[in-house]
Scaffold this active site. Structure first.
Site, short mmCIF file in Angstrom:
data_model
loop_
_atom_site.label_atom_id
_atom_site.label_comp_id
_atom_site.label_asym_id
_atom_site.label_seq_id
_atom_site.Cartn_x
_atom_site.Cartn_y
_atom_site.Cartn_z
N GLU A 29 33.50 -4.82 -46.95
CA GLU A 29 33.76 -4.07 -48.19
C GLU A 29 34.16 -5.04 -49.30
O GLU A 29 34.71 -6.12 -49.03
CB GLU A 29 34.87 -3.05 -47.96
CG GLU A 29 35.14 -2.15 -49.15
CD GLU A 29 36.04 -0.98 -48.82
OE1 GLU A 29 36.20 -0.09 -49.68
OE2 GLU A 29 36.58 -0.93 -47.68
N GLU A 177 34.50 8.84 -46.61
CA GLU A 177 35.81 9.51 -46.66
C GLU A 177 35.85 10.55 -47.77
O GLU A 177 36.74 10.52 -48.64
CB GLU A 177 36.93 8.49 -46.79
CG GLU A 177 37.04 7.59 -45.57
CD GLU A 177 38.28 6.71 -45.54
OE1 GLU A 177 39.09 6.76 -46.49
OE2 GLU A 177 38.44 5.96 -44.56
N TYR A 252 42.43 4.35 -37.48
CA TYR A 252 43.09 3.05 -37.49
C TYR A 252 44.32 3.08 -36.59
O TYR A 252 45.02 4.09 -36.49
CB TYR A 252 43.51 2.66 -38.91
CG TYR A 252 42.35 2.26 -39.79
CD1 TYR A 252 41.87 0.96 -39.78
CD2 TYR A 252 41.72 3.19 -40.62
CE1 TYR A 252 40.81 0.58 -40.59
CE2 TYR A 252 40.65 2.82 -41.43
CZ TYR A 252 40.19 1.52 -41.41
OH TYR A 252 39.13 1.15 -42.19
N GLU A 308 34.71 3.07 -39.05
CA GLU A 308 35.93 2.34 -39.44
C GLU A 308 36.94 2.49 -38.32
O GLU A 308 37.37 3.60 -38.00
CB GLU A 308 36.51 2.85 -40.76
CG GLU A 308 35.68 2.48 -41.98
CD GLU A 308 36.36 2.79 -43.30
OE1 GLU A 308 37.62 2.76 -43.36
OE2 GLU A 308 35.65 3.05 -44.29
#
Length: 511
Positions: A29, A177, A252, A308
């Site tokens: 990114e 997202e 995450y 992710e």
């Protein structure tokens, strides 16, 4: 102290679904030093480069057979307008990266640079389009620019910018997202947009696009169900029909809530065990989302893409808090090992995964030292390197028998042994992880169904869980040949030191 052996039963002659190499995908990114000073140094840099792309980064990633690369975001994708990143670099407009550090960037790394990077890496491009602040036309024209031959308006523009032949772009993200930084949308509102945008992501000149809708955050099973409802009816046995072929999941691993997530290198044993408990939560999440998808897609035609995942710690002291730069220890490597075991077990549904991120950001493969220019391979990088044998291999179920060791973590039980296996051609690869911080384990590989003629094993561990690699000590945590493997009446007996990751490659007799 060494506990009684655990038996891991593997039926070598009963392979299951193929573990796609794409679960070993990566994510780059426009965030901090991932693109600029990570991948991109510019053609005038004293750092060796190929057309501005850092040569040692390419070499390191090629060595672990990077299968795909997701770009330009992340949150950045939904504020990125691709036409600002084409044409002569000195003429490209500047922009403000409002998500990550509120810094200005010059758009010198754009579409052509990204595609050149993928060609150097031998990786498939995974382009994430802009739904949050972009238009259907903008996304449609980007696909045309990249993949259409002939003399259409966008193909002609590409040729004018120096690329005559179209590229192959197999993967396309329909926003990112959407429940958060991609627009703060309701699931129903995004589901309609996903169908609309994906409709105009066309297949040009033989380039077949796999369209990935922006899926859920952690345990938002309702979001997954809303997307699946747009593709099929509940309990229908027919194949789902719709303009996208997969949906994503983001998760995450960290030890805190909000902005405070714990430090990357200063943590206690209790902190470590909490991290491992949260890392193992990925299995519950994948199982839950897969179960929802199964209700609408029993034949598993729609893929789950965990694009992710990884650890997210507090930034290193003295760095820009918006750049998400963190160190990477033995603890991070074990988080990666646990995730891959889950992806292997759910190979029938999980078709791709992308660790966040590749260089200098979050759980990076590589760190570039600003002071010396040195390239550092992290402990996580070495887990990827040890696992290349799982790429496109067929999953083997591992049945663990015995008194499995567990640790109490805040009232919950953490199983400290994780395993997975796969087979391809006349070989098999078994991955074994001991998450116990201080106790060794012994595992008997009970190998059935095929004879094996030899083995080789590798070990990744460290003196301390906080050990990591740096420019001053680049080989602090690296794999070594593992001598703690012995023949056993049932197959092999494998010693697992504390906080260690081991792979055992088997040579099998031909069928």
């Amino acid at each position: 102290m060494t506990t009684a052996p655990i038996h891991a039963v593997v039926n070598l002659d009963l392979p299951g679904p193929t573990i796609s190499r794409h679960v070993y995908g990566h994510f780059a990114e426009h965030l901090g030093r991932c693109i600029y000073d990570g991948f991109w140094v510019g053609e005038d840099s004293t750092v060796p480069n190929v057309g501005g792309i850092r040569a040692d980064v390419v070499e390191a990633l090629r060595a672990i057979a990077i299968p795909n690369l997701r770009w330009p975001g992340g949150c950045f994708a939904d504020e990125y307008h691709w036409k600002d990143g084409i044409g002569p670099r000195e003429q490209r407009p500047r922009m403000v990266n409002t998500h990550w550090g509120n810094v200005e960037e010059n758009n010198h790394f754009g579409t052509h640079e990204f595609m050149a990077l993928c060609e150097l890496l031998g990786a498939d491009p995974y382009v994430n389009g802009n739904v949050g602040s972009g238009t259907v036309r903008e996304m449609s024209e980007w696909v045309e620019y990249l993949t259409r031959d002939g003399d259409s308006p966008m193909a002609a523009l590409r040729k004018a910018n120096g690329r005559d032949r179209p590229w192959r772009v197999p993967f396309w993200g329909i926003g990112n997202e959407a429940w958060g930084c991609g627009g703060n949308m309701r699931a129903e509102a995004y589901a309609d947009l996903a169908r609309r945008y994906a409709t105009f992501v066309r297949d040009h000149d033989g380039n077949q696009v796999y369209r990935i809708a922006a899926g859920a955050n952690t345990d938002d099973y309702a979001w997954t169900e809303t997307l699946m409802k747009t593709l099929n009816c509940l309990g229908c046995s027919r194949q789902p029909k719709g303009p996208f072929q997969a949906l994503s999941l983001h998760y995450y691993t960290h030890n805190g809530e909000g902005a405070k997530r714990g430090t990357a290198t200063r943590f206690t044993t209790d902190d470590y065990y909490l991290t491992m408990l949260r890392a193992r939560h990925i299995e519950e999440l994948v199982r839950g989302h897969a179960a929802v998808m199964d209700c609408y897609d029993p034949h598993r035609a729609i893929g789950l893409v965990v694009d992710e995942w990884g650890t997210w710690w507090d930034v290193e002291e003295g760095t820009n808090p918006g750049f998400l730069h963190q160190q990477n220890t033995m603890r991070d490597a074990l988080v990666a090992a646990v995730h891959f075991d889950v992806f292997h077990r759910f190979a029938g549904r999980v078709v791709m995964a992308n660790i966040a991120q590749t260089v200098n950001v979050l759980q990076a493969m590589l760190l570039t030292d600003e002071r010396t220019g040195a390239l550092v391979r992290t402990p996580t990088y070495h887990v990827f390197a040890m696992n290349t044998g799982h790429h496109d291999a067929r999953a083997l179920t591992v049945h663990l028998r015995g008194d499995l060791p567990r640790v109490d973590v805040e009232g919950a039980e953490l199983s400290v042994l994780s395993a997975s296996a796969s087979t391809k051609d006349d070989s098999a690869l078994v991955s074994l992880t001991n998450l116990h911080a201080t106790q060794a384990q012994t595992v008997v590989l009970d190998l059935r169904g095929r004879e094996f003629t030899g083995h080789e094993a590798h070990l990744l561990t460290a003196r301390s869980l906080t050990d990591h690699n740096s420019a001053e000590n680049p080989d602090g945590v690296v794999p070594t040949p593992h001598t703690g493997v012995r023949t056993h009446a049932r197959g092999l007996e494998v010693d697992l030191p504390p906080h260690a990751y081991v792979t055992v490659r088997l040579r099998l007799t031909a069928i």
